[in-house]
Scaffold this active site. Structure first.
Site, PDB file in Angstrom:
ATOM      1  N   LYS A 194       0.685  -1.149  -0.173  1.00  0.00           N
ATOM      2  CA  LYS A 194      -0.002   0.245   0.182  1.00  0.00           C
ATOM      3  C   LYS A 194       0.816   1.106  -0.311  1.00  0.00           C
ATOM      4  O   LYS A 194       1.544   1.689   0.935  1.00  0.00           O
ATOM      5  CB  LYS A 194      -1.114   0.059   1.391  1.00  0.00           C
ATOM      6  CG  LYS A 194      -1.796   0.974   0.879  1.00  0.00           C
ATOM      7  CD  LYS A 194      -2.641   1.404   2.802  1.00  0.00           C
ATOM      8  CE  LYS A 194      -1.859   3.073   2.789  1.00  0.00           C
ATOM      9  NZ  LYS A 194      -2.083   3.749   2.083  1.00  0.00           N
ATOM     10  N   GLU A 232       9.818   1.052  10.869  1.00  0.00           N
ATOM     11  CA  GLU A 232      11.186   2.178  10.506  1.00  0.00           C
ATOM     12  C   GLU A 232      10.330   3.128  10.445  1.00  0.00           C
ATOM     13  O   GLU A 232      10.322   4.057   9.754  1.00  0.00           O
ATOM     14  CB  GLU A 232      11.782   2.198   9.388  1.00  0.00           C
ATOM     15  CG  GLU A 232      13.334   2.669   8.768  1.00  0.00           C
ATOM     16  CD  GLU A 232      12.645   3.827   8.627  1.00  0.00           C
ATOM     17  OE1 GLU A 232      13.093   5.088   9.435  1.00  0.00           O
ATOM     18  OE2 GLU A 232      13.672   4.259   6.788  1.00  0.00           O
ATOM     19  N   CYS A 269      14.654  10.358   6.799  1.00  0.00           N
ATOM     20  CA  CYS A 269      14.160   9.727   7.129  1.00  0.00           C
ATOM     21  C   CYS A 269      14.997  10.136   8.441  1.00  0.00           C
ATOM     22  O   CYS A 269      15.650  10.263   9.684  1.00  0.00           O
ATOM     23  CB  CYS A 269      13.416   8.401   7.932  1.00  0.00           C
ATOM     24  SG  CYS A 269      14.860   6.976   6.232  1.00  0.00           S
ATOM     25  N   GLU A 285       9.830  15.559  14.696  1.00  0.00           N
ATOM     26  CA  GLU A 285      11.096  14.808  13.583  1.00  0.00           C
ATOM     27  C   GLU A 285       9.800  16.381  12.490  1.00  0.00           C
ATOM     28  O   GLU A 285       8.945  16.366  12.629  1.00  0.00           O
ATOM     29  CB  GLU A 285      10.314  13.742  12.895  1.00  0.00           C
ATOM     30  CG  GLU A 285      11.133  13.227  12.040  1.00  0.00           C
ATOM     31  CD  GLU A 285      10.696  12.058  10.786  1.00  0.00           C
ATOM     32  OE1 GLU A 285       9.737  11.739  11.255  1.00  0.00           O
ATOM     33  OE2 GLU A 285      12.021  11.740  10.270  1.00  0.00           O
TER      34      GLU A 285
END
Ligand code: NAI
Ligand code: MG
Length: 502
Positions: free
Chosen positions: A200, A275, A309, A406
């Site tokens: 997906k 992750e 990331c 983040e």
């Protein structure tokens, strides 16, 4: 503020013909409509224009896709094929990526906002090479033999070994920052191990996963081995993760969703790998060459507009050189030319979506409110595209949200330090632990610092370099499991011990 942004050039005929395809899902080797017929609009973040529509899968479609993957796993040829045959098919998929590279670069650019140039030097070749690397693993999966010391019945002897089995049907949920490459990172090892997959893509960037689905069929994979469902996370994603027919979930995305997924997968004890991004420090020791650091630190945060990331989003420079480093990185930020991704003059495209632009600007505002000094940037453009100026916030402290969370945009926070223990503590003072970089030629200092840094990857005199053969994943809340290399393959297998009385 207003900065002149060039017009988005028209895409090629090939890309346009793909954009005009009807909204379909790949289930069991067939392109089918979603049960509901609902669709999701795909927006070019450089212009705000709707460029395509894709199917909005829901629970019924998830049921169909998981059933197709299950049938392909239990009855189909895929896990039973010769490893060399699986290897050849995955390699062939890499070849098809190469053949269609230009079209894929354009689609990635239109969908994500990144420049076509960047897609052509990073995303698409890395996808091709990743598939080729993982193709090779299909023929190299192995167990071991060993002795055991069971002493009964007296005088008995055993033959003992391990073998690896594919884990089964895997659900793979990926983000929007490197759409095609993330698909390869997920499909490559799963396919090499003999698993069947339901992929997906993110709702913001579904295009290249669909094109990849077409190439999977063209390569000749058996039906049901790769299924592609476009849809929203809260509906299709959630249904996939909780589905009892799924054996393993592999996810890359936000920590918030990672935690939801981990809980949901617990009900049937699915295998999970996560992750979950980071807040990676760039640590500059006093001996470092300032010019090298300026280029490296700017690249570490501004590559892919900071939507990475492993982005080097926190700069810690020794106080002796801090001012020069911050000044240099800020000048580099100022010089970056913003524009639409298909324009060859563009150096940085828009962010992926209006939502992401708002999120990033919210962080910039919070940093200023909490007392950070805005050195450069800090503005979004008045434009239908989602542009944010590369931004540097200086003299931050560890309590600020811009330091803890983040941001996932072109925003660097900077702080000076005095000694190695202090910078190690600062580097570790967030919930994340994905990666870090250290800039120095002082061998002793580097060797003393590396083990103190709680991060899955520590780069020295470079940042964000990943390779199919180098394990990648997080300490702490950056997730668990390691992708790539042998460990990446092992995540898609179950280890079976065989103990035979001889
Ligand atoms: P997200 O984590 O919501 O989305 C990532 C993927 O998860 C998408 O495919 C989405 O459809 C899916 N998803 C969302 N909710 C789900 C659910 N309940 N169950 C199953 N799947 C679900 O990330 P989002 O909202 O796009 O971005 C928010 C922040 O997440 C970013 O600002 C960034 O900080 C972080 N992020 C980190 C990434 C990384 O590479 N580690 C990639 C993307 C986002
Ligand atoms: Mg989300």
């Amino acid at each position: 503020m207003s900065v002149a942004i060039a017009a988005q050039p028209a895409p090629s005929v090939g890309a346009v013909s793909f954009l005009d395809r009807p909204a379909r899902l790949l289930i069991g080797g067939e392109w089918v409509q979603s049960e509901s017929g609902r669709t999701i609009s795909v927006v070019d973040p450089a212009t705000g224009a709707i460029v395509a529509s894709v199917a909005d899968a829901d629970r019924t479609d998830v049921d169909r896709a998981v059933a197709a993957a299950r049938e392909a796993f239990e009855q189909g040829p895929w896990p039973r094929m010769l490893p060399a045959e699986r290897q050849a098919l995955i390699w062939r998929l890499g070849d098809l990526i190469e053949q269609h590279a230009d079209e894929l670069c354009e689609l990635e650019s239109i969908d994500n906002g990144k420049t076509k140039f960047m897609a052509s030097v990073v995303d698409i070749p890395a996808t091709r090479e990743y598939l080729r690397y993982m193709a090779g693993w299909a023929t190299k999966i192995e167990g071991s033999t060993f002795d055991i010391s069971v002493g009964a019945p007296p005088g008995s002897r055993f033959e003992t070994s391990t073998r690896r089995h594919p884990v089964g049907v895997v659900a793979q949920i990926i983000p929007w920052n490197f759409p095609l490459l993330m698909a390869a990172w997920k499909l490559g090892p799963a396919l090499a191990a003999g698993c069947t997959c339901v992929l997906k893509p993110a709702e913001q960037t579904p295009l290249t996963a669909l094109r990849l689905g077409e190439l999977v069929m063209e390569a000749g994979f058996p039906p049901g081995v790769v299924n592609v469902l476009t849809g929203y996370g809260e509906t299709a994603g959630a249904a996939l993760v909780s589905h009892p027919g799924v054996d393993k979930v592999a996810f890359t995305g936000s920590g918030e969703v990672g935690k939801i997924i981990n809980k949901s997968a617990t009900n049937t004890l699915k295998r999970v790998s996560l992750e979950l991004g980071g807040k990676s420090p760039v640590i500059v020791l006093p001996d470092a060459d300032v010019e090298t650091v300026i280029g490296g630190a700017a690249q570490a945060i501004f590559f892919n507009a900071g939507q990475v990331c492993a982005a080097g989003s926190r700069l810690y420079a020794h106080k002796k050189i801090y001012d020069r480093v911050v000044e240099g990185v800020s000048a580099a930020a100022d010089a970056i030319r913003l524009g639409p991704g298909l324009d060859p003059e563009t150096e940085m495209g828009p962010l992926v979506s209006r939502e992401q632009q708002d999120r990033v600007m919210g962080y910039v505002d919070s940093g200023r409110e909490e007392g950070a000094e805005l050195v450069t940037g800090g503005e979004s453009l008045e434009h239908p595209g989602c542009f944010v100026k590369p931004t540097v916030l200086a003299n931050v402290n560890a309590n600020m949200r811009v330091v803890q969370e983040e941001i996932f945009g072109p925003v660097l926070v900077a702080q000076p330090f005095d000694d190695i223990d202090e910078v190690a503590a600062l580097a570790n003072a967030t919930p994340y632990g994905l990666s870090a970089s250290i800039w120095s030629n002082d061998l002793r200092a580097v060797h003393r610092l590396v083990p103190k840094v709680k991060a899955g990857t520590v780069w020295v005199n470079c940042h964000s370099f990943v390779d199919a053969n180098m394990p990648f994943g997080g300490f702490k809340q950056s997730g668990f499991g390691r992708e790539h290399g042998r460990t990446g393959i092992e995540m898609y297998t179950e280890l079976q011990s065989v103990c035979m009385l001889v």
